[in-house]
Design a protein around this motif. Structure first.
Motif, PDB file in Angstrom:
ATOM      1  N   VAL A  57       3.358  48.990 -46.830  1.00 53.97           N
ATOM      2  CA  VAL A  57       4.244  47.831 -46.863  1.00 53.97           C
ATOM      3  C   VAL A  57       4.481  47.305 -45.454  1.00 53.97           C
ATOM      4  N   LYS A  58       4.615  48.202 -44.491  1.00 53.79           N
ATOM      5  CA  LYS A  58       4.792  47.811 -43.085  1.00 53.79           C
ATOM      6  C   LYS A  58       3.623  46.954 -42.614  1.00 53.79           C
ATOM      7  N   VAL A 108      11.539  48.619 -42.596  1.00 57.10           N
ATOM      8  CA  VAL A 108      11.063  49.064 -43.916  1.00 57.10           C
ATOM      9  C   VAL A 108      11.885  50.252 -44.388  1.00 57.10           C
ATOM     10  N   GLN A 109      12.195  51.166 -43.486  1.00 57.94           N
ATOM     11  CA  GLN A 109      12.979  52.345 -43.850  1.00 57.94           C
ATOM     12  C   GLN A 109      14.403  51.992 -44.249  1.00 57.94           C
ATOM     13  N   ASP A 110      14.898  50.841 -43.784  1.00 62.34           N
ATOM     14  CA  ASP A 110      16.255  50.407 -44.120  1.00 62.34           C
ATOM     15  C   ASP A 110      16.304  49.559 -45.386  1.00 62.34           C
ATOM     16  N   LEU A 111      15.163  49.328 -46.013  1.00 65.08           N
ATOM     17  CA  LEU A 111      15.143  48.579 -47.270  1.00 65.08           C
ATOM     18  C   LEU A 111      15.895  49.333 -48.367  1.00 65.08           C
ATOM     19  N   PRO A 112      16.526  48.624 -49.295  1.00 69.28           N
ATOM     20  CA  PRO A 112      17.008  49.293 -50.504  1.00 69.28           C
ATOM     21  C   PRO A 112      15.814  49.937 -51.202  1.00 69.28           C
ATOM     22  N   SER A 113      15.997  51.118 -51.751  1.00 72.47           N
ATOM     23  CA  SER A 113      14.862  51.846 -52.321  1.00 72.47           C
ATOM     24  C   SER A 113      14.176  51.073 -53.440  1.00 72.47           C
ATOM     25  N   SER A 114      14.957  50.313 -54.220  1.00 74.99           N
ATOM     26  CA  SER A 114      14.357  49.535 -55.302  1.00 74.99           C
ATOM     27  C   SER A 114      13.477  48.417 -54.757  1.00 74.99           C
ATOM     28  N   ALA A 115      13.838  47.870 -53.595  1.00 71.51           N
ATOM     29  CA  ALA A 115      13.024  46.821 -52.984  1.00 71.51           C
ATOM     30  C   ALA A 115      11.693  47.386 -52.521  1.00 71.51           C
ATOM     31  N   LEU A 116      11.716  48.594 -51.951  1.00 74.25           N
ATOM     32  CA  LEU A 116      10.449  49.219 -51.551  1.00 74.25           C
ATOM     33  C   LEU A 116       9.591  49.507 -52.778  1.00 74.25           C
ATOM     34  N   ASP A 117      10.204  49.969 -53.857  1.00 67.52           N
ATOM     35  CA  ASP A 117       9.451  50.237 -55.087  1.00 67.52           C
ATOM     36  C   ASP A 117       8.766  48.972 -55.586  1.00 67.52           C
ATOM     37  N   ARG A 118       9.467  47.846 -55.542  1.00 63.88           N
ATOM     38  CA  ARG A 118       8.889  46.574 -55.976  1.00 63.88           C
ATOM     39  C   ARG A 118       7.737  46.179 -55.064  1.00 63.88           C
ATOM     40  N   ALA A 119       7.915  46.376 -53.761  1.00 66.60           N
ATOM     41  CA  ALA A 119       6.875  46.017 -52.803  1.00 66.60           C
ATOM     42  C   ALA A 119       5.630  46.869 -53.008  1.00 66.60           C
ATOM     43  N   VAL A 120       5.824  48.162 -53.195  1.00 66.63           N
ATOM     44  CA  VAL A 120       4.688  49.069 -53.414  1.00 66.63           C
ATOM     45  C   VAL A 120       3.955  48.699 -54.702  1.00 66.63           C
ATOM     46  N   ALA A 121       4.707  48.394 -55.757  1.00 63.21           N
ATOM     47  CA  ALA A 121       4.080  48.007 -57.024  1.00 63.21           C
ATOM     48  C   ALA A 121       3.219  46.762 -56.843  1.00 63.21           C
ATOM     49  N   THR A 148      -0.028  47.467 -54.444  1.00 58.16           N
ATOM     50  CA  THR A 148      -1.023  48.363 -55.057  1.00 58.16           C
ATOM     51  C   THR A 148      -1.630  47.783 -56.336  1.00 58.16           C
ATOM     52  N   SER A 149      -1.045  46.704 -56.839  1.00 54.86           N
ATOM     53  CA  SER A 149      -1.522  46.143 -58.107  1.00 54.86           C
ATOM     54  C   SER A 149      -2.918  45.537 -57.989  1.00 54.86           C
ATOM     55  N   PHE A 150      -3.287  45.061 -56.795  1.00 56.34           N
ATOM     56  CA  PHE A 150      -4.581  44.402 -56.627  1.00 56.34           C
ATOM     57  C   PHE A 150      -5.731  45.388 -56.834  1.00 56.34           C
ATOM     58  N   GLN A 151      -5.601  46.573 -56.239  1.00 50.91           N
ATOM     59  CA  GLN A 151      -6.650  47.570 -56.411  1.00 50.91           C
ATOM     60  C   GLN A 151      -6.656  48.116 -57.839  1.00 50.91           C
ATOM     61  N   ASP A 152      -5.460  48.370 -58.380  1.00 54.43           N
ATOM     62  CA  ASP A 152      -5.363  48.912 -59.728  1.00 54.43           C
ATOM     63  C   ASP A 152      -6.034  47.991 -60.745  1.00 54.43           C
ATOM     64  N   ALA A 153      -5.823  46.681 -60.588  1.00 50.75           N
ATOM     65  CA  ALA A 153      -6.382  45.709 -61.531  1.00 50.75           C
ATOM     66  C   ALA A 153      -7.890  45.571 -61.378  1.00 50.75           C
ATOM     67  N   ALA A 154      -8.412  45.831 -60.181  1.00 47.67           N
ATOM     68  CA  ALA A 154      -9.841  45.618 -59.916  1.00 47.67           C
ATOM     69  C   ALA A 154     -10.698  46.838 -60.254  1.00 47.67           C
ATOM     70  N   ARG A 155     -10.091  48.010 -60.296  1.00 44.18           N
ATOM     71  CA  ARG A 155     -10.862  49.223 -60.550  1.00 44.18           C
ATOM     72  C   ARG A 155     -11.351  49.277 -62.001  1.00 44.18           C
ATOM     73  N   ARG A 156     -12.489  49.940 -62.209  1.00 48.13           N
ATOM     74  CA  ARG A 156     -13.042  50.111 -63.548  1.00 48.13           C
ATOM     75  C   ARG A 156     -12.101  50.984 -64.368  1.00 48.13           C
TER      76      ARG A 156
END
Length: 217
Positions: free
Chosen positions: A80-81, A91-104, A107-115
């Motif tokens: 995310v950084k 980034v470390q001072d983000l609300p944890s839910s905001a980091l979870d949304r950012a990570v999701a 990472t969605s681009f690779q997840d959607a492209a993989r077989r």
């Protein structure tokens, strides 16, 4: 001749336009309250986009030799950084839910492209990937990548990276395959949008069949 690490890092400093097209609502996270660092710098909008291979490789390096819950979380913060351009402290001072949304999101681009698991691989004699805006690296522009079934020596080189048994090693194995088969310099491959890279890597590894293990039982 491959570029040095310094050259790769230098070329990564240039922005890359072909990174997933038009941003959607999930790419922007607006905080209720700004994050204020000691120097007075404020952060309230986390703008995200599709990661490239360099971003994923840097994040994988954080995991280290033995993945742990902590190292994987540190890897997510690193990703995310790099994508957002925020300093790690913010980034470390983000609300944890905001980091979870950012990570999701990132990472969605690779997840959607993989077989998908269990899906048949593409065993076509060749595959061509087109990059509409081109990828600028080592003084050249790369707009198309042509792939074919890897040769034994190319697979052997990739296996040397896999043998490390780390997240970084497995990603470097795929980078090695794409580099050797396509003929692209590593600096250009590191600037590939991760979705395009995932397509290339899945195509190449789709030719590998699991054989019986050898050795003494």
């Amino acid at each position: 001749m491959h570029p040095s690490d310094a050259e790769v890092l230098t070329v990564m400093a240039a922005p890359q336009d072909d990174m997933g097209g038009v941003a959607d609502d999930d790419s922007l996270i607006v905080l209720d309250e700004p994050i204020v660092l000691k120097g007075g710098e404020e952060f309230i909008e986390l703008q995200l986009h599709e990661p490239n291979v360099y971003h994923l490789l840097s994040a994988a390096q954080v995991i280290g030799k033995r993945p742990s819950t902590e190292s994987v979380y540190d890897s997510q913060m690193q990703l995310v950084k790099l994508v957002s351009g925020w300093p790690l402290q913010a980034v470390q001072d983000l609300p944890s839910s905001a980091l979870d949304r950012a990570v999701a999101y990132v990472t969605s681009f690779q997840d959607a492209a993989r077989r998908p698991e269990g899906a048949d691989p593409d065993l076509s004699p060749s595959m061509t990937l087109i990059f509409e805006d081109g990828i600028e690296a080592v003084g050249r522009s790369f707009s198309s990548m042509t792939l074919r079934e890897p040769k034994v020596k190319e697979r052997r080189t990739a296996k040397a990276f896999e043998a490390r048994g780390t997240a970084e090693g497995f990603l470097r194995a795929e980078i090695s395959l794409v580099e050797n088969v396509s003929g692209w310099p590593q600096a250009a491959i590191l600037k590939m949008p991760i979705s395009k890279f995932a397509q290339a890597a899945d195509y190449l590894t789709g030719f590998f069949m699991s054989g019986p293990e050898t050795g003494t039982n």
